[in-house]
Design a protein around this motif. Structure first.
Motif, short mmCIF file in Angstrom:
data_model
loop_
_atom_site.label_atom_id
_atom_site.label_comp_id
_atom_site.label_asym_id
_atom_site.label_seq_id
_atom_site.Cartn_x
_atom_site.Cartn_y
_atom_site.Cartn_z
N GLN A 63 8.74 16.37 -94.29
CA GLN A 63 8.58 17.69 -94.88
C GLN A 63 9.78 18.59 -94.62
O GLN A 63 10.24 19.31 -95.51
CB GLN A 63 7.29 18.36 -94.36
N GLU A 92 11.99 20.28 -97.53
CA GLU A 92 12.18 21.73 -97.60
C GLU A 92 13.65 22.14 -97.51
O GLU A 92 14.01 23.26 -97.88
CB GLU A 92 11.36 22.42 -96.49
N GLN A 138 4.95 14.95 -101.04
CA GLN A 138 6.32 14.49 -100.75
C GLN A 138 6.75 13.42 -101.76
O GLN A 138 7.88 13.42 -102.25
CB GLN A 138 6.38 13.99 -99.30
#
Length: 520
Positions: free
Chosen positions: A277, A281, A317
């Motif tokens: 993650q 990001e 994802q």
């Protein structure tokens, strides 16, 4: 025998029959040994700084000394001298000897005590030339075996080299970067020592718009070594600070910089979903996916590795890769001339087909099923194995229509051929996939037709042969499949659904819920 069977069972965990489809995603650990071997070919853990083409960077005007005319005895004595001119000439001669392309005398130099002396010279802040030569010599000692690298660490080189990252001399700072990269490349313990002395922020600060390409290459390679290794992985709170810089580096056009930035991202994504993650990001995904089109295999390999790791994560994802156009590129990579790329692309797709029905539909819409079937038919065994996983994952999580489409495209013949594989785990994967296809057919009253199709491609003969397999799990599954799906139906068997044939084609078409003409 029971141990490996248990291992295989826990890994698969019935895929998604309990809506736990993310458990079906296959982490890197299954193929980590093989990948470690591949990594050694693709990316060097340690690099020697040879004389060739390097003298121009040397801030020292070359003395008349050359390593050929100077004995080791003279070098050692010169380095022990209190005269800095003699120290410099001797250290330079030492560095030249350690930079020889063939058989540098690393062990002899270690035995003669040059390492602690070079570490001492790193503190000579008034003499950048001596710091440079000493750092270069230590770089080459640390490029050797673990034992040789450990000598450099043991004598306290790491904090001094980290301090030199702030040197006013770019040559000295670059040589310190290189030495630290070699130390970090030795493994998790050495890597964590380098990180423990706060090397990361200083390295990141060195990457500026005006940093030379060769210097940037060295920094990024060192960064990748600091992100590398899994047992244990580096402290994530430290290495994640490299993500904004790695994101910027993906816009670079130098293939070495791109390759090492992608390697770093492949290591950072090789872990739990929270790590994936953080990478998602950071904004790297569009650039990373675009690099799947690279014609440079040195860039393509780690870019694909990173993308493959991201789709082992959760649905969101995985969707990030799909949204960025990853599936189209993966389709081309299934046709790549390099076997390793095909295998890795198939592994990546297997993690997408382990997802939800929408993700499986994206795989179908991107035209990947015929390409996967082609790999099953004619790929090398490792690629076939990954394609088999992709098919079985699809059969466990896909809709009846999606399974029908797979069968319609001709998956059964090459899939059944893998029942003759020497690797029993692959046979289990195929048996599970076939069972899933039969279970879908059963819902539609089409077991008999599917059984005939499998028999026609030689699948039944192979299943019967597996009843004599050495591995208990294999013969139990094969026997159960024959008993459940190939034995004569009982007279009183329910006839709630009616198989319908159109020109010898099979339709999954139950009487109660008429599917819209999905047929084989």
């Amino acid at each position: 025998m029971p141990a490996p069977e248990a291992d295989c069972h826990s890994r698969k965990a019935n895929f998604k029959f309990n809506n736990k489809h993310e458990e079906a995603r296959r982490r890197r650990s299954e193929i980590s040994v093989e990948l470690r071997k591949a990594r050694k070919d693709e990316q060097l853990l340690k690099r020697r700084n040879l004389n060739v083409g390097k003298e121009s960077q040397n801030p020292v005007s070359e003395s008349n000394l050359s390593p050929i005319s100077v004995s080791i005895e003279e070098i050692v004595n010169g380095m022990k001298s209190s005269d800095q001119t003699i120290q410099l000439q001797a250290t330079q001669a030492c560095r030249k000897m350690l930079s020889r392309e063939k058989n540098p005398p690393i062990d002899i130099m270690i035995q003669r005590g040059i390492v602690p002396r070079c570490v001492e010279f790193l503190d000579y802040h008034h003499n950048a030339a001596l710091q440079f030569e000493a750092a270069w010599a230590l770089t080459n000692v640390a490029s050797g075996t673990s034992e040789q690298t450990h000598v450099v660490v043991k004598h306290g080189a790491i904090p001094k080299l980290v301090a030199l990252l702030k040197s006013a001399s770019p040559n000295v700072a670059e040589q310190a970067v290189w030495a630290l990269g070699n130390i970090a490349g030795d493994g998790p313990a050495a890597r964590d020592l380098v990180l423990g002395y706060d090397a990361m922020p200083l390295l990141l600060e060195l990457i500026k718009p005006d940093t030379s390409v060769t210097f940037t290459r060295n920094i990024v390679w060192t960064l990748s070594n600091l992100c590398r290794n899994k047992n244990p992985p580096p402290p994530f709170e430290i290495v994640r600070t490299a993500l904004p810089v790695l994101n910027r580096l993906l816009s670079n056009n130098d293939k070495d910089i791109l390759a090492d930035a992608c390697w770093a991202l492949s290591y950072l994504t090789d872990g739990s979903n929270d790590k994936i993650q953080a990478v998602v990001e950071s904004g790297v995904i569009p650039k990373l996916v675009q690099l799947l089109t690279s014609t440079e295999v040195t860039v393509l390999t780690p870019a694909l590795r990173a993308v493959g790791n991201i789709v082992t994560g959760n649905d969101m994802q995985t969707d990030a890769i799909i949204s960025a156009g990853g599936l189209q590129h993966l389709g081309l990579l299934l046709q790549h001339h390099r076997i390793n790329i095909v295998k890795e692309a198939a592994w990546t797709i297997s993690n997408i087909t382990a997802g939800n029905i929408e993700q499986i539909q994206h795989v179908i819409n991107a035209g990947l099923l015929p390409l996967l079937i082609h790999v099953l038919e004619s790929g090398d065994f490792k690629s076939q194995k990954e394609a088999a996983w992709a098919v079985t994952n699809l059969t466990s999580g896909g809709s009846v229509q999606q399974l029908a489409q797979l069968v319609q495209l001709g998956v059964l013949a090459p899939f059944c051929n893998l029942l003759e594989a020497k690797d029993w785990k692959t046979i289990i994967v195929v048996l599970d996939g076939l069972t899933n296809i039969f279970n879908a057919a059963e819902k539609m009253g089409e077991i008999e037709r599917v059984a005939i199709m499998i028999e026609e491609v030689g699948g039944l003969d192979k299943l019967e042969a597996l009843q004599h397999h050495d591995v208990e799990q294999v013969y139990q599954k094969a026997t159960a499949m024959i008993d459940n799906f190939f034995s004569e139906p009982e007279a009183e068997e329910s006839t709630l659904t009616t198989p319908t044939a159109a020109d010898g084609q099979l339709e999954f078409k139950p009487a109660e819920t008429a599917q819209k003409g999905f047929n084989f």
